[in-house]
Design an enzyme around this catalytic site. Structure first.
Site, PDB file in Angstrom:
ATOM      1  CB  ALA A  63      -0.839   0.031   1.111  1.00 55.59           C
ATOM      2  N   GLY A 108       0.660  -4.832   0.935  1.00 51.58           N
ATOM      3  CA  GLY A 108      -0.604  -5.072   0.199  1.00 51.58           C
ATOM      4  C   GLY A 108      -0.236  -5.760  -1.131  1.00 51.58           C
ATOM      5  CD  GLU A 111      -2.336  -7.247   3.349  1.00 50.89           C
ATOM      6  OE1 GLU A 111      -1.988  -6.082   2.748  1.00 50.89           O
ATOM      7  OE2 GLU A 111      -2.749  -7.450   4.468  1.00 50.89           O
ATOM      8  CD  GLU A 131       1.687  -5.157   6.074  1.00 46.91           C
ATOM      9  OE1 GLU A 131       2.328  -5.999   6.214  1.00 46.91           O
ATOM     10  OE2 GLU A 131       0.793  -5.262   5.085  1.00 46.91           O
TER      11      GLU A 131
HETATM   12  N1  DAK Z   1       4.411   3.220  -0.939  1.00 51.61           N
HETATM   13  C1  DAK Z   1       4.854   4.394  -1.547  1.00 51.61           C
HETATM   14  N2  DAK Z   1       5.973   4.448  -2.428  1.00 51.61           N
HETATM   15  C2  DAK Z   1       6.712   3.419  -2.600  1.00 51.61           C
HETATM   16  C3  DAK Z   1       6.503   2.132  -1.832  1.00 51.61           C
HETATM   17  C4  DAK Z   1       5.194   1.977  -1.152  1.00 51.61           C
HETATM   18  N3  DAK Z   1       4.964   0.933  -0.624  1.00 51.61           N
HETATM   19  N4  DAK Z   1       7.315   1.154  -2.170  1.00 51.61           N
HETATM   20  C5  DAK Z   1       8.369   2.010  -2.900  1.00 51.61           C
HETATM   21  N5  DAK Z   1       7.926   3.237  -3.112  1.00 51.61           N
HETATM   22  C6  DAK Z   1       8.584   4.045  -4.012  1.00 51.61           C
HETATM   23  C7  DAK Z   1       9.743   4.791  -3.395  1.00 51.61           C
HETATM   24  O1  DAK Z   1       9.349   5.804  -2.346  1.00 51.61           O
HETATM   25  C8  DAK Z   1      10.616   5.242  -4.322  1.00 51.61           C
HETATM   26  O2  DAK Z   1       9.820   6.423  -4.870  1.00 51.61           O
HETATM   27  P1  DAK Z   1      11.061   7.793  -5.377  1.00 51.61           P
HETATM   28  O3  DAK Z   1      11.602   7.948  -4.071  1.00 51.61           O
HETATM   29  O4  DAK Z   1      11.726   7.307  -6.398  1.00 51.61           O
HETATM   30  O5  DAK Z   1       9.849   8.813  -5.685  1.00 51.61           O
HETATM   31  C9  DAK Z   1      10.273   4.259  -5.501  1.00 51.61           C
HETATM   32  O6  DAK Z   1       9.103   3.692  -5.186  1.00 51.61           O
HETATM   33  C10 DAK Z   1      11.433   3.045  -5.619  1.00 51.61           C
HETATM   34  O7  DAK Z   1      11.609   2.740  -4.533  1.00 51.61           O
HETATM   35  P2  DAK Z   1      13.218   2.505  -3.797  1.00 51.61           P
HETATM   36  O8  DAK Z   1      14.059   3.896  -4.305  1.00 51.61           O
HETATM   37  O9  DAK Z   1      12.853   2.472  -2.183  1.00 51.61           O
HETATM   38  O10 DAK Z   1      13.616   1.161  -4.336  1.00 51.61           O
HETATM   39  P3  DAK Z   1      14.575   0.271  -3.747  1.00 51.61           P
HETATM   40  O11 DAK Z   1      14.925  -0.950  -4.860  1.00 51.61           O
HETATM   41  O12 DAK Z   1      15.907   0.758  -3.163  1.00 51.61           O
HETATM   42  O13 DAK Z   1      13.778  -0.690  -2.564  1.00 51.61           O
HETATM   43  C11 DAK Z   1      11.958  -1.626  -1.716  1.00 51.61           C
HETATM   44  C12 DAK Z   1      12.706  -1.318  -2.851  1.00 51.61           C
HETATM   45  C13 DAK Z   1      10.613  -2.282  -1.939  1.00 51.61           C
HETATM   46  C14 DAK Z   1      12.611  -2.536  -1.047  1.00 51.61           C
HETATM   47  C15 DAK Z   1      11.791  -0.354  -0.992  1.00 51.61           C
HETATM   48  O14 DAK Z   1      10.937   0.552  -1.652  1.00 51.61           O
HETATM   49  C16 DAK Z   1      10.530  -0.613   0.124  1.00 51.61           C
HETATM   50  O15 DAK Z   1      10.995  -1.118   1.206  1.00 51.61           O
HETATM   51  N6  DAK Z   1       9.319  -0.149  -0.022  1.00 51.61           N
HETATM   52  C17 DAK Z   1       8.297  -0.302   1.050  1.00 51.61           C
HETATM   53  C18 DAK Z   1       7.873  -1.601   0.977  1.00 51.61           C
HETATM   54  C19 DAK Z   1       6.893  -1.999   2.446  1.00 51.61           C
HETATM   55  O16 DAK Z   1       7.000  -1.833   3.393  1.00 51.61           O
HETATM   56  N7  DAK Z   1       5.723  -2.231   1.704  1.00 51.61           N
HETATM   57  C20 DAK Z   1       4.562  -2.673   2.707  1.00 51.61           C
HETATM   58  C21 DAK Z   1       3.674  -1.196   2.809  1.00 51.61           C
HETATM   59  S1  DAK Z   1       2.783  -1.298   3.982  1.00 51.61           S
HETATM   60  C22 DAK Z   1      -4.252  -1.023   6.240  1.00 51.61           C
HETATM   61  C23 DAK Z   1      -4.427  -1.409   5.050  1.00 51.61           C
HETATM   62  C24 DAK Z   1      -3.350  -1.501   4.082  1.00 51.61           C
HETATM   63  C25 DAK Z   1      -2.058  -2.009   4.722  1.00 51.61           C
HETATM   64  C26 DAK Z   1      -1.828  -1.860   6.009  1.00 51.61           C
HETATM   65  C27 DAK Z   1      -3.091  -1.278   6.974  1.00 51.61           C
HETATM   66  N8  DAK Z   1      -5.003  -0.585   7.102  1.00 51.61           N
HETATM   67  C28 DAK Z   1      -6.640  -0.660   6.805  1.00 51.61           C
HETATM   68  C29 DAK Z   1      -5.020  -0.120   8.485  1.00 51.61           C
HETATM   69  C30 DAK Z   1      -1.231  -2.347   3.781  1.00 51.61           C
HETATM   70  C31 DAK Z   1      -0.044  -1.870   4.368  1.00 51.61           C
HETATM   71  C32 DAK Z   1       1.182  -2.065   3.162  1.00 51.61           C
HETATM   72  O17 DAK Z   1       1.156  -2.531   2.292  1.00 51.61           O
END
Ligand code: DAK
Length: 263
Positions: A63, A108, A111, A131
């Site tokens: 997400a 997400g 998921e 998360e």
């Molecule tokens: N959201 C927004 N932007 C994201 C993103 C994300 N999840 N993942 C990557 N990006 C963006 C980065 O910010 C970057 O943007 P710029 O800086 O270039 O503008 C671009 O994608 C490239 O990312 P990186 O530069 O970080 O690329 P790397 O290869 O170095 O790293 C990575 C890739 C996937 C390891 C890293 O980007 C990363 O750790 N991303 C976050 C992954 C993550 O934690 N995903 C889980 C998100 S939490 C809920 C409803 C839904 C959910 C929870 C609760 N409720 C109702 C309460 C769901 C939650 C989630 O999914």
């Protein structure tokens, strides 16, 4: 549509989440477009859907953390409902859905893949529910579907530790059915979808419903669900043609049962 592409060819639809600059992260617009695209799929025409992500690096990196960062409790709940409603629509779609996971499937992303019927992935895929490291719980069904797919103990370990797993481990724990070199993934997904598309569509959709609905209830009620959906196949063109071909020993036809969905 800015963030979703849909291509339909020979009864197979390929839906691509197309926001590569953010590694295909799911913001509200992506979820809205996904919802609208799913509503637009003619499931009498299309026999299987493949969901994948644009680019070579990421399926869906979760997400959108930027969008979520300032949500209030009520907005967080609403965002979760938006995702859950779309993912549930994928799960209940009357045709099989294959996730072709081509890279990051985090939060997400993991998921959405779990709301699909079948997951296959590329060798560079990475799965995880990170998360708790972000101060939230999985919010798009992760606590529920991961436990159902890989068992409660493994799901709890992955969710509590926020540990990411590579393709080989995802295969070992049963989260994915197969792993392919990246360049072969889409072909493998299309081949599987084509095999599904060759079979009787009413029977296939009834199998999906029987498995999905049956898994939610006890075995006695589940078998009643199966009986009803089994009975529902009779008197259809599909059943008459499928069994007729077998009885006529017509192997050629037997392989290409069922020209048409007949209700
Ligand atoms: N959201 C927004 N932007 C994201 C993103 C994300 N999840 N993942 C990557 N990006 C963006 C980065 O910010 C970057 O943007 P710029 O800086 O270039 O503008 C671009 O994608 C490239 O990312 P990186 O530069 O970080 O690329 P790397 O290869 O170095 O790293 C990575 C890739 C996937 C390891 C890293 O980007 C990363 O750790 N991303 C976050 C992954 C993550 O934690 N995903 C889980 C998100 S939490 C809920 C409803 C839904 C959910 C929870 C609760 N409720 C109702 C309460 C769901 C939650 C989630 O999914």
């Amino acid at each position: 549509m800015e963030f979703i592409k849909l291509d339909v060819e020979e009864k197979i639809a390929v839906l691509t989440i197309n926001r590569p600059k953010a590694l295909n992260a799911l913001n509200s617009q992506v979820l809205d477009e996904l919802n609208e695209t799913l509503d637009g799929i003619d499931t009498n025409e299309v026999r299987a859907l493949i969901i994948t992500g644009e680019g070579e690096k990421s399926f869906v990196a979760g997400a959108d953390i930027g969008e979520m960062s300032s949500l209030t409790k009520a907005e967080g709940e609403a965002f979760g409902k938006k995702g859950n409603d779309v993912f549930r629509k994928i799960e209940a779609l009357p045709i099989p859905v294959i996730a072709a996971v081509n890279g990051f499937a985090l939060g997400g992303g993991c998921e959405i893949s779990m709301s699909c019927d079948i997951r296959i992935c590329s060798e560079n895929a990475l799965f995880g529910q990170p998360e708790v490291g972000l101060g939230i719980t999985p919010g798009f069904g992760g606590t529920q579907r991961l436990a159902r797919l890989v068992g409660m103990g493994m799901a709890k370990e992955l969710i509590y530790t926020a540990r990411n797993i590579k393709a080989d481990e995802a295969l070992r724990i049963g989260l994915v059915n197969a792993v392919y070199p990246a360049e072969e993934l889409m072909n493998a997904a299309k081949k599987m979808a084509s095999r599904i598309a060759m079979n009787a569509p009413i029977a296939v959709r009834n199998c999906k419903k029987a498995i999905n609905d049956g898994m939610q209830v006890n075995i006695d009620d589940a078998l009643v669900i199966e009986e009803k959906l089994f009975g529902d196949c009779f008197e259809t063109e599909d059943q008459k043609a499928g069994m007729g071909n077998f009885l006529e020993k017509d192997k050629e036809k037997k392989l290409k049962v069922v020209p048409f969905v007949n209700r």
